[in-house]
Design an enzyme around this catalytic site. Structure first.
Site, PDB file in Angstrom:
ATOM      1  N   HIS A 119       0.833  -1.206   0.000  1.00 39.93           N
ATOM      2  CA  HIS A 119       0.000   0.000   0.000  1.00 39.93           C
ATOM      3  C   HIS A 119       0.868   1.257   0.000  1.00 39.93           C
ATOM      4  CE1 HIS A 119      -3.981  -1.939   0.940  1.00 39.93           C
ATOM      5  NE2 HIS A 119      -3.131  -2.938   1.024  1.00 39.93           N
TER       6      HIS A 119
ATOM      7  N   ASP B 171      -5.685   5.984   1.899  1.00 36.71           N
ATOM      8  CA  ASP B 171      -5.908   4.614   1.437  1.00 36.71           C
ATOM      9  C   ASP B 171      -7.370   4.261   1.668  1.00 36.71           C
ATOM     10  OD1 ASP B 171      -5.886   1.715   1.308  1.00 36.71           O
ATOM     11  OD2 ASP B 171      -3.710   1.868   1.490  1.00 36.71           O
TER      12      ASP B 171
ATOM     13  N   THR C 288      -5.739   0.919  -3.903  1.00 37.92           N
ATOM     14  CA  THR C 288      -4.456   0.312  -4.289  1.00 37.92           C
ATOM     15  C   THR C 288      -4.665  -1.014  -5.033  1.00 37.92           C
ATOM     16  OG1 THR C 288      -4.280  -0.839  -2.185  1.00 37.92           O
ATOM     17  CG2 THR C 288      -3.199   1.306  -2.328  1.00 37.92           C
TER      18      THR C 288
ATOM     19  N   ASN D  60       0.471  -4.985  -6.930  1.00 37.63           N
ATOM     20  CA  ASN D  60       1.687  -4.254  -7.310  1.00 37.63           C
ATOM     21  C   ASN D  60       2.593  -5.107  -8.179  1.00 37.63           C
ATOM     22  OD1 ASN D  60       1.426  -1.668  -5.711  1.00 37.63           O
ATOM     23  ND2 ASN D  60       1.120  -3.219  -4.134  1.00 37.63           N
ATOM     24  N   SER D  61       2.806  -6.358  -7.770  1.00 42.31           N
ATOM     25  CA  SER D  61       3.659  -7.243  -8.579  1.00 42.31           C
ATOM     26  C   SER D  61       3.068  -7.395  -9.973  1.00 42.31           C
ATOM     27  CB  SER D  61       3.793  -8.611  -7.918  1.00 42.31           C
ATOM     28  OG  SER D  61       4.519  -8.482  -6.718  1.00 42.31           O
TER      29      SER D  61
ATOM     30  N   GLU E 141       3.597  -4.150 -11.894  1.00 42.61           N
ATOM     31  CA  GLU E 141       5.020  -3.936 -12.186  1.00 42.61           C
ATOM     32  C   GLU E 141       5.462  -4.823 -13.351  1.00 42.61           C
ATOM     33  OE1 GLU E 141       6.820  -4.645  -8.342  1.00 42.61           O
ATOM     34  OE2 GLU E 141       5.849  -2.884  -7.485  1.00 42.61           O
TER      35      GLU E 141
ATOM     36  N   ASP F  97      -7.072 -10.488  -3.112  1.00 46.84           N
ATOM     37  CA  ASP F  97      -7.484 -10.161  -4.486  1.00 46.84           C
ATOM     38  C   ASP F  97      -6.781 -11.001  -5.551  1.00 46.84           C
ATOM     39  OD1 ASP F  97      -5.029  -9.058  -3.790  1.00 46.84           O
ATOM     40  OD2 ASP F  97      -5.256  -7.296  -5.044  1.00 46.84           O
ATOM     41  N   GLN F  98      -5.878 -11.889  -5.114  1.00 42.69           N
ATOM     42  CA  GLN F  98      -4.931 -12.480  -6.065  1.00 42.69           C
ATOM     43  C   GLN F  98      -5.568 -13.420  -7.097  1.00 42.69           C
ATOM     44  OE1 GLN F  98      -2.234 -13.914  -3.076  1.00 42.69           O
ATOM     45  NE2 GLN F  98      -1.839 -11.841  -2.343  1.00 42.69           N
TER      46      GLN F  98
END
Ligand code: UDX
Length: 457
Positions: A22, A116, A138, A355-356, A359, A375-376
């Site tokens: 975050h 956030d 995020t 994020n991963s 990215e 959330d994955q």
């Protein structure tokens, strides 16, 4: 006072939830605001503030602290996560009020709080002080739309349908939903946090989301009809989008010290596109059995691998694995962006943290999706079936991804025609991500519009 006002078009307070996944995107967004002439003050809890105050975050970002009630040890010192969140929400709100009192009589009083979305109480505090209140999401808009539907009770829990059709989203099977729905009851406190993000959303002046339009156009269009939504991502430094690596500290703040030198030196010695990078982010815990299967699968793939196994996870590695595995390097943390941009990296075995995912997508690295929780699974669905920039490593009925599956996924990406298609798609996404944040791109324009609105306030 006059001078300060001339130097900055506005003053934003940025309040991330104190966790790596975050802090990173909100710090990166702060830097974009600064580029547009906005003064930024980052607000974090005292235990984080102590860690980052000496880290030379950026000469332009001031850092202030509030309290989560656990100034000495952070959440790890709380009796439980439930107690931590309850205390943080109460003490955080009080100490944010105290800080706003102090800052409102400073030379450059703030005019906006960007918080956030996990912490909707910050919106009430901002409004009480007559400031603009702006939640920052995020996670992906798709995931947030699912949580929003849950908040609105448009998804019945526990889930019972075999498929879910929500506006702007592909057909989702039960296992594609975030774990807090798919495994309803598994983490009730985090379920409350993700659903309560929408408790006062009607009062928000703007809503910012770390994604870009081209990635999730239908759901962004749908949400934009009901919210003042601006997509501003991907929040990845432009230096990395250009593959001109400068310094990983430019990215944000790392809770652990990256083994930069050893990782990069090792990668430098490997041929182009020969290494499998493996990481499961900053908080996921894998079972010992899963780690053993991964170790076996990586060895059997006969490819080089760089595997991030956090300190707390190291005991689960098979005995003697590090010594016997000639093809691999295991580190406790690495400069992920620098690794992903390294030409030796062929693909990324990831838990699909947002994020991963962003990215890798922004750098054009194909993915092997091994989602674990939160959330994955939803991100994994998009990676494999919508963006087609990776394959999903499917778990068995015991929820373990077996070594054979891992080996086959690696070979599929590196050695097959399907892998070549995936690599092409990954490059397509990389270009779209870059054009969105480049000058004149959709995310860049959205940030410009947001800043212009701030200056009117
Ligand atoms: C969490 C959730 O798990 C994720 O699902 C959600 O979308 C965001 O919050 P986390 O699990 O830490 O985040 O994963 P991720 O979102 O991928 O963030 C990890 C961050 O740590 C990334 O920015 C990554 O670059 C960084 N990282 C990770 C490193 O810098 N070095 C490492 O060795 C590993």
């Amino acid at each position: 006072m006059e001078k300060e006002r001339k130097n900055h078009v506005a003053h934003c307070l940025i309040l991330p939830y104190p966790a790596q996944g975050h802090m990173n995107p909100m710090i990166q967004f702060s830097k974009r605001l600064i580029e547009k002439g906005v003064k930024v003050t980052l607000i974090t809890v005292y235990s984080y503030w102590k860690t980052i105050k000496n880290k030379n975050l950026s000469s332009n970002i001031e850092v202030e602290s509030i309290s989560d009630g656990y100034d000495d040890g952070g959440y790890e010192s709380a009796k439980s996560f439930d107690v931590y969140i309850q205390t943080f929400w109460r003490v955080g709100s009080q100490t944010l009020c105290e800080l706003l009192h102090k800052l409102s009589s400073s030379k450059t009083p703030p005019n906006c709080v960007i918080f956030d979305a996990f912490m909707p109480w910050a919106l009430d505090v901002a409004k009480n002080f007559g400031l603009l209140g702006v939640p920052f999401f995020t996670q992906s808009c798709s995931v947030n739309s699912i949580y929003f539907h849950t908040h609105q009770k448009l998804i019945e829990l526990p889930i019972s349908q075999s498929e879910y059709l929500l506006p702007g989203l592909p057909k989702l099977a039960q296992g594609d939903l975030p774990s807090f729905l798919y495994k309803y009851g598994s983490y009730p406190i985090i379920f409350d946090v993700v659903v309560n993000q929408f408790s006062n959303i009607g009062k928000a002046d703007w809503i910012l989301a770390n994604t870009f339009y081209e990635l999730e156009p239908e759901v962004v269009d749908w949400l934009s009809k009901i919210w003042p939504l601006k997509t501003i991502g991907p929040s990845v430094p432009s230096s990395h989008l250009d593959k001109r690596i400068k310094d990983d500290k430019e990215y944000g703040v790392s809770v652990s010290d990256p083994n930069t030198e050893s990782s990069i030196k090792w990668l430098n010695e490997k041929p182009k596109r020969s290494v499998v990078y493996v990481s499961f982010g900053s908080n996921a815990r894998l079972s010992e059995e899963q780690i053993e299967e991964l170790a076996l699968g990586l060895n059997d793939s006969e490819k080089y691998f760089l595997w991030v196994v956090r300190e707390s996870e190291q005991v689960k590695l098979p005995k003697g694995f590090e010594e016997t595995s000639k093809n691999g390097l295991i580190v406790t943390w690495c400069p992920q962006l620098e690794v992903l941009t390294h030409e030796a990296v062929a693909c990324f075995v990831t838990h699909c943290g947002w994020n991963s995912t962003l990215e890798a997508l922004s750098i054009g690295v194909p993915l092997i999706a091994m989602p674990l929780w939160t959330d994955q699974a939803t991100n994994a669905k998009f990676i494999a079936d919508v963006w087609k920039m990776g394959v999903r490593a499917v778990a068995d009925e015991k929820e373990i991804v077996r070594s054979e599956t891992i080996k086959n996924c690696i070979k599929e990406i590196i050695e097959t025609e399907k892998g070549n298609e995936i690599k092409k798609n990954a490059l397509k996404w990389k270009n779209l991500a870059k054009s969105s944040v480049d000058e004149g791109g959709r995310s860049d324009k959205n940030i410009e519009e947001f800043v212009a609105a701030l200056t009117q306030y």
